[in-house]
Design a protein around this motif. Sequence first.
Motif, mmCIF file in Angstrom:
data_model
loop_
_atom_site.group_PDB
_atom_site.id
_atom_site.type_symbol
_atom_site.label_atom_id
_atom_site.label_comp_id
_atom_site.label_asym_id
_atom_site.label_seq_id
_atom_site.Cartn_x
_atom_site.Cartn_y
_atom_site.Cartn_z
ATOM 1 N N ILE A 1 -11.350 -12.150 39.383
ATOM 2 C CA ILE A 1 -11.771 -13.484 39.922
ATOM 3 C C ILE A 1 -12.918 -13.774 39.748
ATOM 4 C CG2 ILE A 1 -11.978 -12.507 42.168
ATOM 5 C CD1 ILE A 1 -10.631 -14.575 43.388
ATOM 6 N N THR A 2 -14.064 -12.876 39.800
ATOM 7 C CA THR A 2 -15.332 -13.003 39.818
ATOM 8 C C THR A 2 -15.588 -13.849 38.458
ATOM 9 O OG1 THR A 2 -16.009 -11.307 41.032
ATOM 10 C CG2 THR A 2 -17.793 -12.260 39.511
ATOM 11 N N GLN A 3 -15.063 -13.267 37.251
ATOM 12 C CA GLN A 3 -15.166 -13.837 35.918
ATOM 13 C C GLN A 3 -14.713 -15.338 36.100
ATOM 14 O OE1 GLN A 3 -14.351 -10.886 36.545
ATOM 15 N NE2 GLN A 3 -16.159 -9.942 35.756
ATOM 16 N N TRP A 4 -13.500 -15.616 36.544
ATOM 17 C CA TRP A 4 -12.879 -17.109 36.622
ATOM 18 C C TRP A 4 -13.617 -17.989 37.327
ATOM 19 C CZ3 TRP A 4 -9.684 -19.104 33.444
ATOM 20 C CH2 TRP A 4 -8.678 -17.947 32.813
ATOM 21 N N ILE A 5 -14.179 -17.359 38.657
ATOM 22 C CA ILE A 5 -15.130 -18.323 39.054
ATOM 23 C C ILE A 5 -16.285 -18.848 38.410
ATOM 24 C CG2 ILE A 5 -16.563 -18.692 41.322
ATOM 25 C CD1 ILE A 5 -14.212 -16.966 42.657
ATOM 26 N N GLN A 6 -17.054 -17.710 37.819
ATOM 27 C CA GLN A 6 -18.215 -18.057 36.980
ATOM 28 C C GLN A 6 -17.899 -18.999 35.681
ATOM 29 O OE1 GLN A 6 -18.954 -13.966 36.058
ATOM 30 N NE2 GLN A 6 -20.789 -13.939 37.333
ATOM 31 N N PHE A 7 -16.584 -18.783 35.296
ATOM 32 C CA PHE A 7 -16.150 -19.828 34.116
ATOM 33 C C PHE A 7 -16.000 -21.291 34.732
ATOM 34 C CE2 PHE A 7 -12.568 -21.890 32.168
ATOM 35 C CZ PHE A 7 -13.020 -22.080 30.752
ATOM 36 N N ARG B 1 -17.587 -22.447 37.305
ATOM 37 C CA ARG B 1 -18.828 -23.065 37.570
ATOM 38 C C ARG B 1 -19.496 -23.488 36.720
ATOM 39 N NH1 ARG B 1 -22.435 -20.076 39.803
ATOM 40 N NH2 ARG B 1 -23.202 -22.029 41.185
ATOM 41 N N PHE B 2 -19.249 -22.760 35.283
ATOM 42 C CA PHE B 2 -19.854 -23.243 33.882
ATOM 43 C C PHE B 2 -19.411 -24.526 33.590
ATOM 44 C CE2 PHE B 2 -19.188 -23.283 29.400
ATOM 45 C CZ PHE B 2 -20.554 -23.342 28.988
ATOM 46 N N ILE B 3 -18.002 -24.724 33.884
ATOM 47 C CA ILE B 3 -17.427 -25.778 33.520
ATOM 48 C C ILE B 3 -18.020 -27.152 34.145
ATOM 49 C CG2 ILE B 3 -15.208 -27.410 33.535
ATOM 50 C CD1 ILE B 3 -15.515 -25.144 31.226
ATOM 51 N N ILE B 4 -18.136 -27.033 35.406
ATOM 52 C CA ILE B 4 -18.842 -28.270 36.222
ATOM 53 C C ILE B 4 -20.221 -28.361 36.071
ATOM 54 C CG2 ILE B 4 -16.839 -27.810 37.842
ATOM 55 C CD1 ILE B 4 -19.104 -26.744 39.906
ATOM 56 N N GLY B 5 -20.878 -27.291 35.161
ATOM 57 C CA GLY B 5 -22.249 -27.440 34.892
ATOM 58 C C GLY B 5 -23.327 -26.861 35.797
ATOM 59 N N ALA B 6 -22.828 -25.881 36.673
ATOM 60 C CA ALA B 6 -23.669 -24.899 37.644
ATOM 61 C C ALA B 6 -24.744 -24.366 36.524
ATOM 62 C CB ALA B 6 -23.011 -23.937 38.411
ATOM 63 N N ASN B 7 -26.084 -24.283 36.817
ATOM 64 C CA ASN B 7 -26.982 -23.657 35.988
ATOM 65 C C ASN B 7 -27.016 -22.192 36.110
ATOM 66 O OD1 ASN B 7 -27.856 -26.120 34.664
ATOM 67 N ND2 ASN B 7 -29.554 -26.440 36.279
ATOM 68 N N ASP B 8 -26.855 -21.693 37.494
ATOM 69 C CA ASP B 8 -26.874 -20.272 37.639
ATOM 70 C C ASP B 8 -25.303 -19.699 37.637
ATOM 71 O OD1 ASP B 8 -25.636 -21.504 39.672
ATOM 72 O OD2 ASP B 8 -26.585 -20.351 41.119
ATOM 73 N N TYR B 9 -24.443 -20.345 36.718
ATOM 74 C CA TYR B 9 -22.969 -19.984 36.752
ATOM 75 C C TYR B 9 -22.976 -18.363 36.405
ATOM 76 C CZ TYR B 9 -23.185 -19.676 31.467
ATOM 77 O OH TYR B 9 -23.568 -19.415 30.194
ATOM 78 N N PRO B 10 -23.658 -17.574 35.767
ATOM 79 C CA PRO B 10 -23.450 -16.201 35.472
ATOM 80 C C PRO B 10 -24.005 -15.155 36.917
ATOM 81 C CG PRO B 10 -25.080 -17.133 33.582
ATOM 82 C CD PRO B 10 -24.894 -18.159 35.017
#
Length: 102
Positions: free
Chosen positions: A9-15, A17-26
Amino acid sequence: FCGIPKVGITQWIQFLRFIIGANDYPSWPHAKMEVNFFRFDKLDPTVQKRIWDDESWTFAAFLRDPAERALSAFLDKFETMGTNLKKTYGIDERSSFTFQDF
């Protein structure tokens, strides 16, 4: 998004967040303010129903082998956390607590 704990789940949420453009997605996503944006259970019930009834949505479930999950829980909770968790469950800190005991 309706994540199942301990199935990546952590990796899915990071992904997401990456898709919506969050700079701190990792970074660790669970304490982020927008994490509820991805939670199906936080949506209004009428929106949930509309999603369930809409054929254009794609649904998927990711599962883990129960034996692998049990081993992972043991290693995470008793090998990594060690003495603190042993104290919580009343296990002698000096004893060797095995997977069999778990």
